[in-house]
Every structure is written in C-alpha cells, then in structure tokens.
Design an enzyme around this catalytic site. Structure first.
Site, mmCIF file in Angstrom:
data_model
loop_
_atom_site.group_PDB
_atom_site.id
_atom_site.type_symbol
_atom_site.label_atom_id
_atom_site.label_comp_id
_atom_site.label_asym_id
_atom_site.label_seq_id
_atom_site.Cartn_x
_atom_site.Cartn_y
_atom_site.Cartn_z
ATOM 1 N N LYS A 13 0.814 -1.217 0.000
ATOM 2 C CA LYS A 13 0.000 0.000 0.000
ATOM 3 C C LYS A 13 0.849 1.270 0.000
ATOM 4 C CE LYS A 13 -2.408 -0.598 3.739
ATOM 5 N NZ LYS A 13 -1.919 -1.548 4.572
ATOM 6 N N ARG A 88 -10.148 0.253 9.440
ATOM 7 C CA ARG A 88 -9.739 -1.147 9.608
ATOM 8 C C ARG A 88 -10.825 -1.975 10.274
ATOM 9 N NH1 ARG A 88 -3.869 0.005 9.593
ATOM 10 N NH2 ARG A 88 -2.675 -1.911 9.652
ATOM 11 N N ARG A 122 11.173 -7.353 6.021
ATOM 12 C CA ARG A 122 11.088 -5.896 5.848
ATOM 13 C C ARG A 122 11.867 -5.161 6.942
ATOM 14 N NH1 ARG A 122 5.196 -3.055 5.229
ATOM 15 N NH2 ARG A 122 5.015 -3.205 7.485
ATOM 16 N N ARG A 155 10.432 -3.484 12.519
ATOM 17 C CA ARG A 155 9.320 -3.121 13.394
ATOM 18 C C ARG A 155 8.937 -4.317 14.252
ATOM 19 N NH1 ARG A 155 5.093 -0.345 9.283
ATOM 20 N NH2 ARG A 155 3.734 -1.758 10.428
ATOM 21 N N ARG A 166 -1.579 -10.554 12.911
ATOM 22 C CA ARG A 166 -2.062 -9.381 12.150
ATOM 23 C C ARG A 166 -2.922 -9.835 10.978
ATOM 24 N NH1 ARG A 166 3.002 -5.719 10.853
ATOM 25 N NH2 ARG A 166 1.492 -4.115 10.385
HETATM 26 P P1 AMP Z 1 0.216 -0.026 9.493
HETATM 27 O O1 AMP Z 1 1.458 0.787 9.408
HETATM 28 O O2 AMP Z 1 -0.922 0.527 8.686
HETATM 29 O O3 AMP Z 1 0.452 -1.488 9.251
HETATM 30 O O4 AMP Z 1 -0.286 0.079 11.019
HETATM 31 C C1 AMP Z 1 0.515 -0.390 12.082
HETATM 32 C C2 AMP Z 1 -0.324 -0.603 13.329
HETATM 33 O O5 AMP Z 1 -0.957 0.645 13.699
HETATM 34 C C3 AMP Z 1 -1.483 -1.580 13.185
HETATM 35 O O6 AMP Z 1 -1.077 -2.934 13.347
HETATM 36 C C4 AMP Z 1 -2.385 -1.124 14.330
HETATM 37 O O7 AMP Z 1 -1.880 -1.532 15.570
HETATM 38 C C5 AMP Z 1 -2.238 0.397 14.264
HETATM 39 N N1 AMP Z 1 -3.251 1.012 13.366
HETATM 40 C C6 AMP Z 1 -3.019 1.729 12.220
HETATM 41 N N2 AMP Z 1 -4.174 2.139 11.670
HETATM 42 C C7 AMP Z 1 -5.158 1.674 12.473
HETATM 43 C C8 AMP Z 1 -6.574 1.744 12.439
HETATM 44 N N3 AMP Z 1 -7.226 2.367 11.441
HETATM 45 N N4 AMP Z 1 -7.279 1.136 13.432
HETATM 46 C C9 AMP Z 1 -6.647 0.508 14.453
HETATM 47 N N5 AMP Z 1 -5.325 0.393 14.544
HETATM 48 C C10 AMP Z 1 -4.566 0.963 13.563
#
Ligand code: AMP
Length: 211
Positions: A13, A88, A122, A155, A166
């Site tokens: 993404k 999400r 990653r 990470r 996840r």
């Molecule tokens: P990402 O970088 O988009 O993979 O997000 C990393 C982490 O941030 C996710 O695994 C969640 O813990 C948190 N997170 C990001 N966006 C959301 C969202 N819209 N709702 C809930 N948690 C989020």
C-alpha cells in the site's frame, strides 16, 4: 479525490500511495505512521498504544476516528488524499462515512503466504520511514538507509510471530470493511502480487475515469 487504500500490511500500500500522490497531487495520510510518531515522541497517546501495537493489535476505534477526523479537515488535504491504513473495522468505516464521502476504496489483495515473506524480511528507516526488504530491495549498505543514513530497524509488529496474528485480525475485522465498500459500490480490487509498476498502472486506469 478522496481515496481509501485497503490491504493487509505488506500488500504494498505504501508504495502505491506514493505513486498516486505524485500523479494526482494528493495528500498521504498513513494512520500507522501517525501512531508510530506518537510512540517516537512519547506522547500520552503513544504511551497508551505502544504495547498493543507492538503485539499487532488494533488501536481503539474511538481514538482512531478522532485522529482521522482531525487530519482529513486540514488545509493541506483540501485537494484530496489517500487514506492508508484506515478504516480497519466496520465501526470505523461506518463512522467515517458520517463525516466524509470517499470516491473510491482501493483494495490491494495479496495471498497470506506472500505477505508473511514480505513482512518478515522488511526493514524500515527509523528516521524517514523508507522501507527495504532483505531480498527484493536491500539497502546499499546493510542496516543503513540509502537516503538519510539513519539506522534501519525491524518493526516489532513485523516479527514472524506477530505477523500471523495481524493477518487473522485483518481477515476478521477488516474483511467486513471490504464487503461494506463493495456493497456501497465504491470498491476497486487490484492484485498486489505483480510488479509495483503494473499495480500502479491498473489503479491509474481506474482513477483516470474518476477525474
Ligand atoms: P500499518 O502501518 O498501517 O500497518 O499500522 C501499524 C499498526 O498501527 C497496526 O497494526 C495497528 O496496531 C495500528 N493502526 C493503524 N491504523 C489503524 C486503524 N485504522 N485502526 C486501528 N489500529 C490501527
């Protein structure tokens, strides 16, 4: 143009968002980046969410909605945006709908096995958030960002044991968001398994029909 980008972490993404913002002059809103910034800066929000995020869990809907509500109204996003990582959950999508109307939800679909390989290999720059992959996109010097020279880190939530959780959370909680946008008639699904350029071109063909 107001776009939502859906897909499990590792679907590519971020790369697609970068290509779209250049072409259509859109803002990029990554909720994951916003939350990680809170953690880096040690804000009250950051301290509150760190353990859950490290374990790959979702952050509370109410907090996420208030963060996004605040960001999308900023003047820098007047021309439109790509919202990457939100909504999400179905509750996030439904509440978001009450204050914003999106033009399209783009779902970048990738098989779970490929996601596991991508995420566990990653590495990310601790300063500028540039992503690398040990096999497909290694840095010139191991462990160092090509662009800003900062240290690369893995990470916590990209560690193998967390990635499977996840994926499960994605299917259980974000799956209904995909169905929701499909029913609203604003879903566009693209395979995230080809080359980044091919995926970008497929999305562009669709977006060009909207502008
Ligand atoms: P990402 O970088 O988009 O993979 O997000 C990393 C982490 O941030 C996710 O695994 C969640 O813990 C948190 N997170 C990001 N966006 C959301 C969202 N819209 N709702 C809930 N948690 C989020």
């Amino acid at each position: 143009m107001k776009l939502v980008l859906l897909g499990v972490s590792g679907a590519g993404k971020g790369t697609q968002a970068k290509n779209m913002i250049k072409r259509y002059n859109l803002g990029h809103i990554s909720t994951g980046d916003i939350l990680r910034k809170h953690i880096r800066e040690g804000t009250a929000i950051g301290l509150n969410i760190q353990d859950g995020m490290d374990a790959g869990q979702l952050v509370d809907d109410t907090l996420m909605i208030s963060i996004v509500k605040d960001v999308v109204t900023r003047v820098e996003f007047e021309n439109g945006y790509i919202l990457d990582g939100f909504p999400r959950t179905l509750a996030q999508a439904q509440t978001f709908d009450e204050f914003e109307r999106i033009d399209l939800a783009i779902y970048v679909q990738v098989d779970d096995r490929i996601v596991i390989e991508r995420l566990t290999g990653r590495w990310v720059c601790d300063c500028c958030t540039q992503m690398y992959h040990i096999k497909s996109f290694p840095p010139k010097v191991s462990g160092v960002c090509d662009y800003c020279g900062c240290t690369l880190i893995q990470r916590e939530d990209d560690k193998a044991e967390t990635v499977k959780d996840r994926l499960r959370i994605f299917h259980e909680l974000t799956g209904p968001v995909i169905s929701y946008y499909r029913e609203l008639g604003v879903l566009f699904t693209v395979s995230g398994e080809g080359s980044a350029d091919t995926i970008t071109n497929t999305i562009i063909q669709k977006l060009d029909t909207l502008v």
